[in-house]
Design a protein around this motif. Sequence first.
Motif, PDB file in Angstrom:
ATOM      1  N   UNK A 158       0.816  -1.214   0.000  1.00  0.00           N
ATOM      2  CA  UNK A 158       0.000   0.000   0.000  1.00  0.00           C
ATOM      3  C   UNK A 158       0.843   1.255   0.000  1.00  0.00           C
ATOM      4  N   UNK A 159       1.911   1.246   0.804  1.00  0.00           N
ATOM      5  CA  UNK A 159       2.821   2.392   0.871  1.00  0.00           C
ATOM      6  C   UNK A 159       3.526   2.596  -0.464  1.00  0.00           C
ATOM      7  N   UNK A 160       3.892   1.510  -1.119  1.00  0.00           N
ATOM      8  CA  UNK A 160       4.543   1.616  -2.415  1.00  0.00           C
ATOM      9  C   UNK A 160       3.644   2.241  -3.469  1.00  0.00           C
ATOM     10  N   UNK A 161       2.389   1.833  -3.483  1.00  0.00           N
ATOM     11  CA  UNK A 161       1.448   2.397  -4.449  1.00  0.00           C
ATOM     12  C   UNK A 161       1.182   3.874  -4.182  1.00  0.00           C
ATOM     13  N   UNK A 162       1.015   4.238  -2.912  1.00  0.00           N
ATOM     14  CA  UNK A 162       0.752   5.635  -2.572  1.00  0.00           C
ATOM     15  C   UNK A 162       1.911   6.536  -2.968  1.00  0.00           C
ATOM     16  N   UNK A 163       3.122   6.103  -2.674  1.00  0.00           N
ATOM     17  CA  UNK A 163       4.287   6.915  -3.012  1.00  0.00           C
ATOM     18  C   UNK A 163       4.537   6.955  -4.510  1.00  0.00           C
ATOM     19  N   UNK A 164       4.344   5.818  -5.166  1.00  0.00           N
ATOM     20  CA  UNK A 164       4.515   5.792  -6.607  1.00  0.00           C
ATOM     21  C   UNK A 164       3.531   6.685  -7.325  1.00  0.00           C
ATOM     22  N   UNK A 165       2.290   6.699  -6.841  1.00  0.00           N
ATOM     23  CA  UNK A 165       1.267   7.554  -7.434  1.00  0.00           C
ATOM     24  C   UNK A 165       1.629   9.022  -7.285  1.00  0.00           C
ATOM     25  N   UNK A 166       2.128   9.381  -6.131  1.00  0.00           N
ATOM     26  CA  UNK A 166       2.496  10.774  -5.875  1.00  0.00           C
ATOM     27  C   UNK A 166       3.630  11.233  -6.797  1.00  0.00           C
ATOM     28  N   UNK A 167       4.498  10.302  -7.200  1.00  0.00           N
ATOM     29  CA  UNK A 167       5.614  10.660  -8.067  1.00  0.00           C
ATOM     30  C   UNK A 167       5.236  10.660  -9.554  1.00  0.00           C
ATOM     31  N   UNK A 168       3.972  10.354  -9.852  1.00  0.00           N
ATOM     32  CA  UNK A 168       3.514  10.464 -11.237  1.00  0.00           C
ATOM     33  C   UNK A 168       3.333  11.937 -11.620  1.00  0.00           C
ATOM     34  N   UNK A 169       2.963  12.760 -10.664  1.00  0.00           N
ATOM     35  CA  UNK A 169       2.751  14.186 -10.953  1.00  0.00           C
ATOM     36  C   UNK A 169       3.965  14.835 -11.636  1.00  0.00           C
ATOM     37  N   UNK A 170       5.193  14.652 -11.108  1.00  0.00           N
ATOM     38  CA  UNK A 170       6.341  15.298 -11.763  1.00  0.00           C
ATOM     39  C   UNK A 170       6.521  14.913 -13.225  1.00  0.00           C
ATOM     40  N   UNK A 213       9.924  -0.433  -0.401  1.00  0.00           N
ATOM     41  CA  UNK A 213       8.816  -0.749  -1.298  1.00  0.00           C
ATOM     42  C   UNK A 213       8.170   0.532  -1.821  1.00  0.00           C
ATOM     43  N   UNK A 214       8.223   1.578  -1.008  1.00  0.00           N
ATOM     44  CA  UNK A 214       7.771   2.867  -1.509  1.00  0.00           C
ATOM     45  C   UNK A 214       8.592   3.301  -2.704  1.00  0.00           C
ATOM     46  N   UNK A 215       9.885   3.034  -2.644  1.00  0.00           N
ATOM     47  CA  UNK A 215      10.760   3.381  -3.764  1.00  0.00           C
ATOM     48  C   UNK A 215      10.541   2.467  -4.963  1.00  0.00           C
ATOM     49  N   UNK A 216      10.144   1.219  -4.721  1.00  0.00           N
ATOM     50  CA  UNK A 216       9.804   0.342  -5.845  1.00  0.00           C
ATOM     51  C   UNK A 216       8.627   0.938  -6.607  1.00  0.00           C
ATOM     52  N   UNK A 217       7.621   1.391  -5.865  1.00  0.00           N
ATOM     53  CA  UNK A 217       6.477   2.040  -6.508  1.00  0.00           C
ATOM     54  C   UNK A 217       6.893   3.287  -7.257  1.00  0.00           C
ATOM     55  N   UNK A 218       7.776   4.080  -6.652  1.00  0.00           N
ATOM     56  CA  UNK A 218       8.231   5.310  -7.290  1.00  0.00           C
ATOM     57  C   UNK A 218       9.159   5.027  -8.467  1.00  0.00           C
ATOM     58  N   UNK A 219       9.766   3.847  -8.486  1.00  0.00           N
ATOM     59  CA  UNK A 219      10.619   3.448  -9.605  1.00  0.00           C
ATOM     60  C   UNK A 219       9.796   2.979 -10.789  1.00  0.00           C
ATOM     61  N   UNK A 220       8.763   2.208 -10.502  1.00  0.00           N
ATOM     62  CA  UNK A 220       7.997   1.536 -11.564  1.00  0.00           C
ATOM     63  C   UNK A 220       6.876   2.399 -12.122  1.00  0.00           C
TER      64      UNK A 220
END
Length: 429
Positions: free
Chosen positions: A29-41, A152-159
């Motif tokens: 869940x943390x990975x998805x939340x952080x990854x989603x937030x990094x889609x904006x940039x 895992x937050x960074x995995x989301x932000x990576x992918x």
Amino acid sequence: MTFLLLLRQEVSGLWGGGKGISLVAVAVGWGLLNGTRMIYPVIIPHLETAYGLSLAVSGLLVTVLWFFAAIGQLPGGMLADRYSERKLMAVGAAIVALSLGIIVTSSSALVLFVATALWGLGHSLYPIARITFLSNLYPGRLGSALGVTMATGDIGQTVLPPIATLLAAAIAWQAGLGFVAPLLLLAGLAVVATSSTKSARSRRLKEEQEAAETAARSDSDAASDGDSSTQSLSDLLSVFAELRRPAMGLMTGILFLYMFIWQSFTAFYPTYLTRIKDLSPTTASVLFGFFFAVGVLVKPAAGAAYDRIGMRIALISILTPAVAGFLLLPFVDSVWLLVVITALISTMLGTGAVTQSYLADSFSKEMQGSGLGVVRTVSASLAATGPVIFGVIGDYGYFDQGYIALAVIMAVVIALTFWMPGTATSETQ
């Protein structure tokens, strides 16, 4: 051999006793939340075209997201002290999914900003609940557990950002952002489903509440409500009293400066790579994802370092390479050298595992959620000014000078770290 033995011990400690499933659910869940937030940039160029935004206004949009994610952490922390952390995390994921649905179906800039604020509030319910939950689940390995979830937050932000870039280019920017919404809903359900019983904190609080009700059975309901309100105010005042300790104040300042740097950098790094370094959007998004990919390795290592060698040495070790990276970035144009520079800067991603573990260990268990909520709210809300300030700098054509300024601020953080004690202590534990 010693390293492998230590690794097996860490894995066994995190996975054993049926705790691993809970850790995985929270981490996903943390990975998805952080990854989603990094889609904006990575979709900022699309938003600039769709809504006619400048870099400064785009930065303001990111600031709105970070600001509301910050101010919601104080009530989020107080809720985490009193209710099920799992349910709180699930509700946060659902609110973010709803916000994304509003953003991708609206054509109004006003709605874009309002929904972004709602997105931030939903996100704010997850971080403190995650930390207090893990603090109870892993009382002796909090640094390692936080390091895993942050990785895992960074995995989301990576992918997720590269996927979003491809979808935005092939279909529309709405597809690049909206595809995460159903995944967030599933993640929220998974967090709740992996809980067969209430969290340790919730069970303890319920027992304390039942004991208090039995002892005060003759008291009126109105008096009980008044006592509850008084206790909440007393807890909040106790938090601010603990923050007056020099070590706690310094760590709060360090966390603020780190968040300011991190938010400023991540908000416009893809834009910087495409506009200043002349990289394609796809290459820029992959390099942006690589920044977080290195964090997958850095964060667990930083958390384990905190547990074993203390805060000061661990923090200095992970921040020093980032200073060099920021200083060298304006003078490098080769893609492969940019990969190296990005890796140097990404070592700073281990900061959260160290600072938040230190803060969690410094507060008493009774006010851990509220304490973390206050610190993160103050630090992150002030740091949220970073993206809009950096956007203004970019509008005036001073991106390179901005990164040199970030290097100077990071050096200040390292200097402050020398004033900190090596280990956390709590006066109220």
